[in-house]
Motif scaffolding. Structure first.
Motif, PDB file in Angstrom:
ATOM      1  N   PRO A   1       0.807  -1.221   0.000  1.00  0.00           N
ATOM      2  CA  PRO A   1       0.000   0.000   0.000  1.00  0.00           C
ATOM      3  C   PRO A   1       0.842   1.273   0.000  1.00  0.00           C
ATOM      4  N   THR A   2       0.280   2.307  -0.567  1.00  0.00           N
ATOM      5  CA  THR A   2       0.884   3.637  -0.513  1.00  0.00           C
ATOM      6  C   THR A   2      -0.136   4.575   0.122  1.00  0.00           C
ATOM      7  N   PHE A   3       0.337   5.696   0.631  1.00  0.00           N
ATOM      8  CA  PHE A   3      -0.540   6.650   1.286  1.00  0.00           C
ATOM      9  C   PHE A   3       0.130   8.011   1.298  1.00  0.00           C
ATOM     10  N   GLU A   4      -0.658   9.012   1.643  1.00  0.00           N
ATOM     11  CA  GLU A   4      -0.145  10.378   1.735  1.00  0.00           C
ATOM     12  C   GLU A   4       0.376  10.623   3.152  1.00  0.00           C
ATOM     13  N   VAL A   5       1.446  11.375   3.257  1.00  0.00           N
ATOM     14  CA  VAL A   5       2.037  11.683   4.554  1.00  0.00           C
ATOM     15  C   VAL A   5       2.369  13.172   4.598  1.00  0.00           C
ATOM     16  N   TRP A   6       2.092  13.788   5.714  1.00  0.00           N
ATOM     17  CA  TRP A   6       2.513  15.170   5.937  1.00  0.00           C
ATOM     18  C   TRP A   6       3.692  15.141   6.890  1.00  0.00           C
ATOM     19  N   VAL A   7       4.740  15.865   6.557  1.00  0.00           N
ATOM     20  CA  VAL A   7       5.938  15.877   7.388  1.00  0.00           C
ATOM     21  C   VAL A   7       6.362  17.322   7.615  1.00  0.00           C
TER      22      VAL A   7
END
Length: 154
Positions: A93-99
């Motif tokens: 799976p892939t997903f969005e990440v905020w860093v």
């Protein structure tokens, strides 16, 4: 179309482009693993999305794993074997990440909170009004202008 790729097994010996160290690269490798295709049997080349679209038009590559707007361009004369959602179901799976850098977040917690609130509110608004997001709707047109994507792909 015309590449001789009709099913996953046909990828062997073909040139497939993807941006290395991206979710697309990860998804491509996940798809190959699922299909039990040794990545060394496929020529995987590192191109950014704009280069992928240009290489596709020239006929320099046989396939790609990439996002829009390049994806929209290559779909015009090609077919989709899989996508990131399906590859995610297969175990990659892939997903969005905020860093944010820790020092920035500690100095500006109000900015981080506002960013998260605006983003989450936007997601909620979209989820509540999905049917209104059509290729000719204003939000979709704005996203297309910002990203260079075809509104139908947005």
């Amino acid at each position: 179309n015309g590449s001789g790729i009709g099913k996953p097994e046909d990828l062997a010996g073909k040139t497939i482009a993807t941006p290395f160290v991206s979710t697309s690269h990860y998804s491509l490798l996940g798809a190959l693993k699922h299909w039990q295709i040794d990545p060394s049997k496929v020529k995987i080349v590192n191109l950014n999305p704009a280069e992928i679209a240009a290489a596709w038009r020239r006929g320099d590559i046989d396939g790609a794993f990439v996002w829009s707007p390049a994806l929209g361009e290559i779909k015009k004369s090609g077919k989709v074997l899989t996508d990131a959602a399906e590859v995610g179901q297969w175990g990659a799976p892939t997903f969005e990440v905020w860093v944010a850098r820790k020092d920035f977040a500690e100095r500006h917690p109000e900015i981080v909170a506002r960013f998260a609130r605006v983003s989450l509110d936007s997601f909620a608004d979209y989820n509540a009004h999905k049917a209104e997001w059509t290729a000719d709707s204003e939000p979709v047109k704005k996203i297309a202008r910002l990203t260079g994507a075809d509104p139908r792909d947005v």
